[in-house]
Scaffold this motif. Structure first.
Motif, mmCIF file in Angstrom:
data_model
loop_
_atom_site.group_PDB
_atom_site.id
_atom_site.type_symbol
_atom_site.label_atom_id
_atom_site.label_comp_id
_atom_site.label_asym_id
_atom_site.label_seq_id
_atom_site.Cartn_x
_atom_site.Cartn_y
_atom_site.Cartn_z
ATOM 1 N N ARG A 116 0.811 -1.220 0.000
ATOM 2 C CA ARG A 116 0.000 0.000 0.000
ATOM 3 C C ARG A 116 0.845 1.271 0.000
ATOM 4 O O ARG A 116 0.411 2.303 -0.511
ATOM 5 N N SER B 92 1.758 1.842 -3.825
ATOM 6 C CA SER B 92 0.653 1.695 -4.780
ATOM 7 C C SER B 92 -0.414 2.765 -4.606
ATOM 8 O O SER B 92 -1.024 3.213 -5.583
ATOM 9 N N ARG B 93 -0.663 3.179 -3.379
ATOM 10 C CA ARG B 93 -1.652 4.234 -3.152
ATOM 11 C C ARG B 93 -1.255 5.522 -3.875
ATOM 12 O O ARG B 93 -2.117 6.269 -4.350
ATOM 13 N N TRP C 298 -3.035 2.638 -7.280
ATOM 14 C CA TRP C 298 -3.008 1.176 -7.313
ATOM 15 C C TRP C 298 -2.594 0.607 -8.675
ATOM 16 O O TRP C 298 -2.747 -0.589 -8.921
ATOM 17 N N PHE D 279 -3.421 -3.320 -8.806
ATOM 18 C CA PHE D 279 -3.870 -3.927 -7.562
ATOM 19 C C PHE D 279 -5.332 -3.594 -7.274
ATOM 20 O O PHE D 279 -5.790 -2.479 -7.559
ATOM 21 N N PRO E 283 -7.831 -2.128 -4.897
ATOM 22 C CA PRO E 283 -7.582 -1.146 -3.830
ATOM 23 C C PRO E 283 -7.537 -1.792 -2.449
ATOM 24 O O PRO E 283 -8.310 -2.693 -2.140
ATOM 25 N N THR F 226 -5.234 -3.687 -1.282
ATOM 26 C CA THR F 226 -4.557 -4.985 -1.233
ATOM 27 C C THR F 226 -3.455 -4.935 -0.177
ATOM 28 O O THR F 226 -2.732 -3.941 -0.046
#
Length: 304
Positions: free
Chosen positions: A35, A38-39, A43, A93, A95, A97
């Motif tokens: 996270r 990716s955030r 993602w 991903f 969201p 994950t």
């Protein structure tokens, strides 16, 4: 998610996605929560590659669409994705994950200190894989626990952190290798070029102290020097000579950090006839003279 035919010219090369500064660190180890990065990118991690880095992405909860060298896969937790250096990959991903991204210098995985275990990891590190753990919750729990421990080591540096992370990495990879064997995969289809590159890296590990010329490596592989250099450029974004010198520099750094042996003795141990030339070589590769490098590392609070 990019289609399988996405043009290679759009692909970026990073040590970590969006970062470049650690790319040439031969001791590089990094772990972070999925996270965290990716955030920042909604993602979606666009196509890129990590020269000379092996990446192990582990999903504890959630899922991802994964693009590995123009092939699309669905990864559903619990699941691991293994990505050798130079393999183009991308993620979308689900969201929120949950999981980890472990990134390791490939030099650490082919280190001569682990000669006996190196072949055990070859099926994981020679080509990209997506490895499900839904049928084996016990082994999934082992990997999750080891990665949690590793992230703890990074969050709070303690005595022996480097050794601890090295051991934890090998537990994670051995657990993944056992799961790979349980799933009885079809005979491996390793491309000839990737196999040749792997053989070159093994030869470097065996002969870098002997200061083999590049012509000797090329002859051992039945290649021309030009073809060997093109092979290395395609997988590591460096020529064969640079990769050999990287390995010498890595061993020199280890001796300076983990032993009290003099710079002169390290030079002779690594096959240099002239300690002065070794010092110039080391400074050229690392930006610091050997003595200064050792002093800087010893001043760090439990750095290794």
């Amino acid at each position: 998610m990019p289609p399988a035919s996405a043009p290679a010219k759009t692909i970026s090369h990073y040590a970590l996605y969006g970062e470049r500064e650690a790319e040439d660190d031969p001791e590089f180890i990094h772990i972070e929560d999925i996270r965290t990065r990716s955030r920042l990118y909604d993602w979606t991690i666009t196509p890129h590659a990590h020269p000379r880095m092996y990446q192990f992405v582990y999903l504890v909860a959630g899922s991802a669409e994964v693009w590995l060298d123009q092939e699309l896969h669905l990864a559903e937790a619990p699941c691991a994705v293994g990505i050798p250096g130079g393999v183009v990959h991308a993620f979308t991903f689900q969201p929120e994950t949950v999981g980890w991204v472990l990134t390791v210098s490939e030099l650490l995985l082919i280190d001569a200190r682990y000669r006996r275990s190196r072949k055990l990891f070859d099926p994981l590190t020679r080509e990209p894989i997506v490895l499900a753990f839904d049928d084996n919750p016990d082994e999934a729990a082992v990997i999750e626990t080891m990665l949690e421990q590793m992230q703890g080591e990074f969050s709070w540096p303690q005595l022996g952190r480097g050794f601890m992370c090295d051991w934890l990495i090998r537990i994670v990879l051995m657990t993944a290798r056992r799961q790979l064997d349980r799933q009885a995969p079809q005979p491996e289809k390793v491309g000839q070029r990737r196999e040749l590159y792997g053989r070159f890296r093994q030869l470097v590990e065996e002969h870098y102290r002997n200061h083999w010329p590049i012509s000797a490596y090329a002859e051992a592989l039945n290649l021309s020097q030009a073809r060997l250099n093109r092979l290395c450029k395609s997988f590591a974004d460096k020529g064969a000579g640079d990769l050999v010198q990287d390995r010498l520099a890595l061993e020199a750094q280890r001796h300076l950090i983990y032993t009290s042996v003099t710079v002169e003795m390290i030079a002779y141990e690594l096959g240099f006839q002239d300690p002065g030339y070794f010092s110039r070589f080391f400074k050229r590769r690392t930006g610091m003279a050997p003595g200064r490098f050792r002093a800087a590392k010893m001043a760090e609070p439990f750095p290794h």
